[in-house]
Design a protein around this motif. Structure first.
Motif, mmCIF file in Angstrom:
data_model
loop_
_atom_site.group_PDB
_atom_site.id
_atom_site.type_symbol
_atom_site.label_atom_id
_atom_site.label_comp_id
_atom_site.label_asym_id
_atom_site.label_seq_id
_atom_site.Cartn_x
_atom_site.Cartn_y
_atom_site.Cartn_z
ATOM 1 N N ARG A 14 35.215 -0.790 48.401
ATOM 2 C CA ARG A 14 34.415 -1.725 47.592
ATOM 3 C C ARG A 14 35.250 -2.869 47.054
ATOM 4 O O ARG A 14 34.762 -3.970 46.859
ATOM 5 C CB ARG A 14 33.700 -0.975 46.464
ATOM 6 C CG ARG A 14 32.488 -0.195 46.957
ATOM 7 C CD ARG A 14 31.946 0.737 45.919
ATOM 8 N NE ARG A 14 32.832 1.868 45.644
ATOM 9 C CZ ARG A 14 32.601 2.815 44.742
ATOM 10 N NH1 ARG A 14 31.523 2.742 43.993
ATOM 11 N NH2 ARG A 14 33.450 3.813 44.583
ATOM 12 N N LYS A 212 37.145 1.986 35.414
ATOM 13 C CA LYS A 212 37.599 2.347 36.757
ATOM 14 C C LYS A 212 37.601 1.076 37.581
ATOM 15 O O LYS A 212 36.575 0.384 37.658
ATOM 16 C CB LYS A 212 36.668 3.377 37.393
ATOM 17 C CG LYS A 212 37.128 3.749 38.813
ATOM 18 C CD LYS A 212 36.566 5.076 39.287
ATOM 19 C CE LYS A 212 35.152 4.952 39.774
ATOM 20 N NZ LYS A 212 35.045 4.284 41.088
ATOM 21 N N THR A 214 36.957 -0.721 40.478
ATOM 22 C CA THR A 214 36.144 -0.419 41.661
ATOM 23 C C THR A 214 35.898 -1.680 42.497
ATOM 24 O O THR A 214 36.023 -1.659 43.715
ATOM 25 C CB THR A 214 34.781 0.191 41.246
ATOM 26 O OG1 THR A 214 35.015 1.319 40.399
ATOM 27 C CG2 THR A 214 33.979 0.655 42.458
ATOM 28 N N THR A 215 35.526 -2.782 41.828
ATOM 29 C CA THR A 215 35.145 -4.018 42.529
ATOM 30 C C THR A 215 36.184 -5.122 42.238
ATOM 31 O O THR A 215 36.993 -4.980 41.317
ATOM 32 C CB THR A 215 33.781 -4.508 42.006
ATOM 33 O OG1 THR A 215 33.931 -4.807 40.599
ATOM 34 C CG2 THR A 215 32.692 -3.454 42.178
#
Ligand code: CTP
Ligand code: MG
Length: 229
Positions: A14, A212, A214-215
Motif C-alpha cells: 500500500r 501505523k 501504511t500509506t
C-alpha cells in the motif's frame, strides 16, 4: 521472561516503492530501528524476536550488532501473511519459555515505553491486553452503499499494537485458527485469534500518536512527527 515479537516481513504494497516500508529512513534511521529502540529501552522486555524477509536476515543481524543493542535478538524468517510471520516467531522462541509475548508492528515507531509496559501488566493480570483508542467518529455499517445501522460509538475502539498475551494462550490461539482453517489474510490482528477461544482481552487506552505507517500519507505524517518526538 517477556519477549517482544516484531513482525517486519511485509512488502509494504500500500505504501509502494522498492524498499519495504519498515526499512525506509525516518530522520536518517530505518523505521524498524526507531521501533526496536523503544523495546530495547523498555524495562519490561527481556528479549526481542523479529520476523524478517529471508533476504534481509543476514544484513539485519549485522546492523543490530553495529548498533550495540544489549538485549538478546532472535531473527526469524517471515511467512506469507502477517499471522504466518507471528506463528514462525512464536515457534522460534519456544525454548525461551516466555511468560508474556508482546506483538508490535515494526511500522509503529511512535510507541511509548510506558504503553508497552501497560499492556504487559494487564496481560499478566488477565491473560491478554491490547492497546486501543476510542472512536471519535460515529460509525455506520453500510451495505450496498446504504446505511444498514449506526453502531454505539461508546463501544467502538480502534485496535493498535502492542498486543500482549500469555505465551501459551497466543500459541494455542494460532494453532486453533489453523486447525479451523481461518484464512490467514483474515487474521489481521492477534487478539481476534484469542477472541475465538472466548478468552478475556483487556483494552488499554493508547495514543493517537501510535500510528501505523501504511500509506504514503502516513509516511509524510511520520516525517513531520519524528521531528518533535
Ligand atoms: N508483516 C509481516 N509478515 C507479513 C506481512 C506483514 O511480518 N507476511 C508485518 C509488516 O512488516 C508490518 C506489520 O506486519 O510491520 C503490519 O502489516 P502491514 O502494515 O499490513 O504491512 P505490509 O503487509 O508490509 O503492508 P501491505 O499490507 O500494504 O502490503
Ligand atoms: Mg499487510
Amino acid at each position: 521472561m517477556n519477549v517482544a515479537i516484531i513482525p517486519a516481513a511485509g512488502s509494504g504494497t500500500r505504501l509502494g516503492g522498492k524498499l519495504p516500508k519498515q526499512f525506509l529512513p525516518l530522520a536518517g534511521i530505518p523505521i524498524i530501528f526507531h521501533t526496536l529502540l523503544r523495546f530495547e529501552i523498555c524495562q519490561d522486555i527481556d528479549a526481542i524476536a523479529i520476523a524478517l524477509p529471508v533476504s534481509e536476515i543476514v544484513e539485519m543481524g549485522d546492523a543490530i550488532s553495529e548498533r550495540a543493542f544489549h538485549k538478546p535478538f532472535h531473527l526469524v524468517p517471515g511467512g506469507r501473511e502477517r499471522s504466518d510471520s507471528i506463528l514462525n516467531a512464536l515457534e522460534a522462541i519456544a525454548g525461551l519459555s516466555p511468560e508474556i509475548v508482546v506483538v508490535h508492528d515494526a511500522v509503529r515507531p511512535f510507541i511509548s515505553t510506558s504503553d508497552i509496559s501497560a499492556v504487559i501488566n494487564r496481560a499478566k493480570e488477565i491473560g491478554a491486553a491490547i492497546l486501543a483508542i476510542p472512536t471519535v467518529d460515529t460509525i455506520k455499517e453500510v451495505e450496498d452503499g446504504l446505511i444498514a445501522r449506526t453502531l454505539d460509538r461508546r463501544k467502538i475502539y480502534r485496535a493498535q499494537t502492542p498486543q500482549a498475551f500469555r505465551y501459551d494462550l497466543l500459541l494455542k490461539a494460532n494453532q486453533a485458527a489453523r486447525e479451523d482453517n481461518v484464512p490467514s489474510e483474515l487474521m489481521t490482528d492477534d487478539s481476534l485469534l484469542v477472541e475465538r477461544l472466548g478468552a478475556p482481552i483487556a483494552i488499554v487506552n493508547g495514543s493517537p500518536d501510535n500510528i501505523k505507517i501504511t500509506t504514503p500519507e502516513d509516511f509524510k505524517l511520520a516525517e513531520k512527527m519524528i521531528s518533535t518526538f
